[in-house]
Each structure stands twice: as C-alpha cells, then as structure tokens.
Write an enzyme that holds these catalytic residues in place. Structure first.
Site, PDB file in Angstrom:
ATOM      1  N   HIS A 187       0.747  -1.243  -0.013  1.00  0.00           N
ATOM      2  CA  HIS A 187       0.075   0.102   0.063  1.00  0.00           C
ATOM      3  C   HIS A 187       0.750   1.078   0.066  1.00  0.00           C
ATOM      4  CE1 HIS A 187       1.061   0.365   4.181  1.00  0.00           C
ATOM      5  NE2 HIS A 187       0.507  -1.156   4.438  1.00  0.00           N
TER       6      HIS A 187
HETATM    7  P1  TYD Z   1      -1.871  -2.714   7.756  1.00  0.00           P
HETATM    8  O1  TYD Z   1      -1.032  -1.343   7.911  1.00  0.00           O
HETATM    9  O2  TYD Z   1      -2.830  -2.792   6.713  1.00  0.00           O
HETATM   10  O3  TYD Z   1      -0.593  -3.720   7.628  1.00  0.00           O
HETATM   11  P2  TYD Z   1      -0.144  -4.365   6.340  1.00  0.00           P
HETATM   12  O4  TYD Z   1      -0.140  -3.514   5.302  1.00  0.00           O
HETATM   13  O5  TYD Z   1       1.276  -4.721   6.576  1.00  0.00           O
HETATM   14  O6  TYD Z   1      -0.954  -5.604   6.202  1.00  0.00           O
HETATM   15  O7  TYD Z   1      -2.528  -3.146   9.202  1.00  0.00           O
HETATM   16  C1  TYD Z   1      -3.282  -4.181   9.169  1.00  0.00           C
HETATM   17  C2  TYD Z   1      -4.268  -3.893  10.253  1.00  0.00           C
HETATM   18  O8  TYD Z   1      -3.696  -3.720  11.591  1.00  0.00           O
HETATM   19  C3  TYD Z   1      -5.019  -2.885   9.857  1.00  0.00           C
HETATM   20  O9  TYD Z   1      -6.132  -3.227   9.182  1.00  0.00           O
HETATM   21  C4  TYD Z   1      -5.577  -2.254  11.156  1.00  0.00           C
HETATM   22  C5  TYD Z   1      -4.459  -2.666  12.137  1.00  0.00           C
HETATM   23  N1  TYD Z   1      -3.498  -1.618  12.486  1.00  0.00           N
HETATM   24  C6  TYD Z   1      -3.908  -0.885  13.762  1.00  0.00           C
HETATM   25  O10 TYD Z   1      -4.967  -0.918  14.274  1.00  0.00           O
HETATM   26  N2  TYD Z   1      -2.979   0.275  13.926  1.00  0.00           N
HETATM   27  C7  TYD Z   1      -1.753   0.430  13.408  1.00  0.00           C
HETATM   28  O11 TYD Z   1      -0.814   1.191  13.664  1.00  0.00           O
HETATM   29  C8  TYD Z   1      -1.530  -0.457  12.144  1.00  0.00           C
HETATM   30  C9  TYD Z   1      -0.326  -0.233  11.575  1.00  0.00           C
HETATM   31  C10 TYD Z   1      -2.319  -1.497  11.867  1.00  0.00           C
END
Ligand code: TYD
Length: 133
Positions: A50
C-alpha cells in the site's frame, strides 16, 4: 519533493552491549505519533502492499533482516535492512511492501500520524494515477 533515504543512527558501542536511538526531527525528519512492530512473520509472507497519502515513516530491522520494496509510480527500488542502526525513511506517496523476512526478524516502524485507514491507498492503480497525474 522528499525521497526515500537510508539513515544511519548513532551507535554507542559498549562492552556491555551496544545502544542506538533516534529522536524526533533530529535523526529522522518528522515527529513520531505512533510506533508499531511486525514480528512472527511466517516464511515467505509479505506485509504492506500500500501507499500512504501524507504519512511519513521510518523502518528499522531491530533484529534479523528484510527487504523494503518501494515503487515511485514509475520504477521499483529495493532496500535491504539488516542492521539495527540503519533505518529507511519513507516519504508519503511511495508504494511499499516489506518482504523476504528472515526467521525471527523484527521490524520497527515509526510514523508521524496516528493510525487512520483514510491515509491508505490500497489499490496500486489508484496510487499510480494519483502519483503520475
Ligand atoms: P496494515 O497497515 O494494513 O498492515 P499491512 O499493510 O502490513 O498488512 O495493518 C493491518 C491491520 O492492523 C489494519 O487493518 C489495522 C491494524 N492496525 C492498527 O490498528 N494500528 C496500526 O498502527 C497499524 C499499523 C495497523
């Protein structure tokens, strides 16, 4: 225009064990609002995939190694992180994935904003259109 950059952090060498650190607006070019970490990544998995619209982040391999793959809308750049005193600054509007995690690696990420799903561009085509106009 800001660019991704590997930043070398202070390393206080000590026979009792080494120490590194970073401070807001001194070692990294923003003030930290949030820190999170990625761990227990099964072999072959990828995280990310992303871009952020306005969020700045700084990524460190506190333990082990992994690759941060960035795309600027035209080309891909790969950074391998494998030392706890080097980090990668990632400005807004770079598509980023983290992959090739070694066993027991630990990724620490500091960001200048609280978690906000509205910051995410999760479709590569949307990102590319916004980036390239
Ligand atoms: P995401 O940033 O989408 O991780 P990746 O891209 O590595 O899969 O985060 C995954 C999930 O974790 C997101 O849907 C919500 C939660 N999240 C939080 O609640 N707080 C945070 O600081 C982060 C980074 C993620």
């Amino acid at each position: 225009m800001q660019y991704p950059e590997i930043i070398q952090l202070p390393k206080i060498k000590d026979p009792r064990g080494n120490l590194s650190f970073f401070e807001n607006n001194i070692h990294i070019p923003f003030a930290i609002a949030r820190t999170y970490w990625i761990y227990d990544v099964p072999g072959g998995e990828k995280r990310g995939g992303h871009a952020y619209k306005t969020l700045h982040e700084f990524i460190i391999a506190l333990s082990g190694s992994f690759d941060v793959v960035l795309h600027n809308g035209k080309e891909e750049i790969k950074f391998t992180l494998n030392r706890s005193y080097y980090g990668l600054y990632v400005p807004p509007m770079y598509w980023r994935s983290i992959e090739n995690f070694s066993t027991n690696s630990l990724a620490l990420i500091a960001a200048n904003q609280l978690y906000n799903e509205d910051e995410y561009l999760r479709e590569f085509d949307d990102f590319k259109h916004l980036k390239n106009g």
